[in-house]
Design an enzyme around this catalytic site. Structure first.
Site, short mmCIF file in Angstrom:
data_model
loop_
_atom_site.label_atom_id
_atom_site.label_comp_id
_atom_site.label_asym_id
_atom_site.label_seq_id
_atom_site.Cartn_x
_atom_site.Cartn_y
_atom_site.Cartn_z
N ASN A 9 0.87 -1.17 0.00
CA ASN A 9 0.00 0.00 0.00
C ASN A 9 0.91 1.22 0.00
OD1 ASN A 9 -1.86 2.01 0.41
ND2 ASN A 9 -2.37 1.42 2.52
N TRP A 10 1.07 1.82 -1.18
CA TRP A 10 2.00 2.94 -1.31
C TRP A 10 1.47 4.21 -0.65
CZ3 TRP A 10 3.80 2.87 -7.20
CH2 TRP A 10 4.48 1.67 -7.45
N LYS A 11 0.19 4.25 -0.36
CA LYS A 11 -0.46 5.45 0.21
C LYS A 11 -0.16 6.68 -0.66
CE LYS A 11 -0.01 3.35 4.72
NZ LYS A 11 -0.11 3.51 6.15
N HIS A 98 -9.58 1.08 4.36
CA HIS A 98 -8.34 1.27 5.13
C HIS A 98 -8.63 2.21 6.30
CE1 HIS A 98 -4.29 2.44 6.24
NE2 HIS A 98 -3.88 1.35 5.62
N GLU A 100 -7.08 4.59 7.50
CA GLU A 100 -6.84 6.02 7.24
C GLU A 100 -8.03 6.64 6.51
OE1 GLU A 100 -3.01 5.46 5.42
OE2 GLU A 100 -2.19 4.90 7.37
N GLU A 170 -5.91 -5.17 10.26
CA GLU A 170 -4.86 -4.18 10.51
C GLU A 170 -5.16 -3.42 11.81
OE1 GLU A 170 -2.77 -2.88 6.74
OE2 GLU A 170 -4.61 -1.73 6.79
N GLY A 176 2.05 1.92 10.78
CA GLY A 176 3.00 3.03 10.65
C GLY A 176 3.65 3.44 11.96
N SER A 216 3.01 -2.45 10.47
CA SER A 216 4.47 -2.50 10.71
C SER A 216 5.08 -3.87 10.40
CB SER A 216 4.79 -2.07 12.15
OG SER A 216 4.36 -0.74 12.36
N GLY A 238 4.71 1.05 4.84
CA GLY A 238 6.06 1.63 4.72
C GLY A 238 7.05 0.74 3.98
C1 PEP Z 1 -1.00 -0.03 6.03
O1 PEP Z 1 -1.09 1.16 5.86
O2 PEP Z 1 -1.87 -0.78 5.55
C2 PEP Z 1 0.12 -0.55 6.80
C3 PEP Z 1 0.07 -1.79 7.22
O3 PEP Z 1 1.16 0.32 7.04
P1 PEP Z 1 2.57 -0.02 7.73
O4 PEP Z 1 3.05 -1.32 7.14
O5 PEP Z 1 3.45 1.12 7.39
O6 PEP Z 1 2.31 -0.15 9.19
#
Ligand code: PEP
Length: 253
Positions: A9-11, A98, A100, A170, A176, A216, A238
């Site tokens: 997930n490049w966001k 998601h 976010e 998640e 993050g 993470s 990330g």
């Molecule tokens: C995500 O945004 O779906 C995610 C898992 O981010 P990260 O791996 O950076 O925690």
């Protein structure tokens, strides 16, 4: 046999050139180094879908996902992107719900149910995200909370439709933050979610649904997470922005 999936997930990252460079690096590494039978998905910003879709068109191991879709099919909705637009780029997955988007865009379980329906009608695979905040985890109500997210956004689906859906658990406190859920915490939730799906759709369907872990996840912890019986891969934020790390995660099964 459940599908193993690693989805990036490049966001809100990567210009056009940066995105093409990253996707090309991953494609090349996969050609040379892929050791396992895993489906890889790149969740890119909308602007990259078409270019990355073309780059990955010749391999069914590498797929492209949008990070969201509109609740509308077409019309006067400035700035929105519909499922048919996404499909027309060559993308075949879409990340829905998601945390976010739930937080910053106030997306509700009911709206997400509409997005899931639209995606499935367009033959896009939804990667449906669920997960609890730290407050909810500390109150001990995380199991009920996440089950309700599934019930309200997915459990209206037919058997044929739920079979085509991927779930990503998640925990928000792990996204993050560098804090990963322990493999035991993640496994416990994945098992609970699978049995929640089994109560609604039966064991056979639940056994065949891929449930990804996100939060993470990195090369140093992916193997332990992916070794858990109910964890079928990861949704990676990330660490999906660095081709080396992402490839190491892919090869962690
Ligand atoms: C995500 O945004 O779906 C995610 C898992 O981010 P990260 O791996 O950076 O925690």
């Amino acid at each position: 046999m459940r599908k193993k999936i690693v989805a990036g997930n490049w966001k809100l990252n990567n210009t056009m050139d940066e995105g093409i460079k990253l996707a090309s690096e991953i494609e090349n590494m996969m050609k040379d180094e892929l050791r396992t039978d895993v489906t890889v998905v790149l969740g890119t910003p909308f602007i990259h879908l078409s270019a990355v879709g073309k780059l990955t068109a010749n391999t069914d191991k590498l797929n492209v996902a949008a990070q969201d879709c509109s609740t509308h099919g077409s019309g006067a909705y400035t700035g929105e992107i519909s499922v048919s637009m996404i499909k027309s780029t060559g993308a075949n997955y879409v990340i829905i719900g998601h945390s976010e988007r739930r937080e910053y865009h106030h997306e509700t379980n009911a709206e997400l149910a509409i997005k899931v329906d639209l995606a499935l009608k367009e033959d896009l695979t939804p990667i449906f995200c669920c997960g609890e905040s730290l407050d909810i985890r500390e109150s001990g109500k995380h199991g009920a909370f996440v089950s309700e997210q599934l019930t309200e956004s997915l459990f209206h689906l037919s058997e044929a439709q739920i079979k085509k859906t991927v779930i990503a658990y998640e925990p928000i406190w792990a996204i993050g933050t560098g804090v990963t859920a322990s493999s035991a915490q993640a496994q416990e939730m994945h098992k609970a979610l699978r049995s929640h799906v089994a109560n609604r759709y039966g064991e056979t369907i639940a056994d065949n649904i891929s449930i990804l872990y996100g939060g993470s996840c990195k090369p140093s912890n992916a193997n332990e997470l992916f070794s858990q019986p109910d964890i079928d891969g990861g949704l990676i934020g990330g660490a999906s922005l660095k081709s080396r790390d992402f490839m190491d995660i892919i090869n962690s099964f």
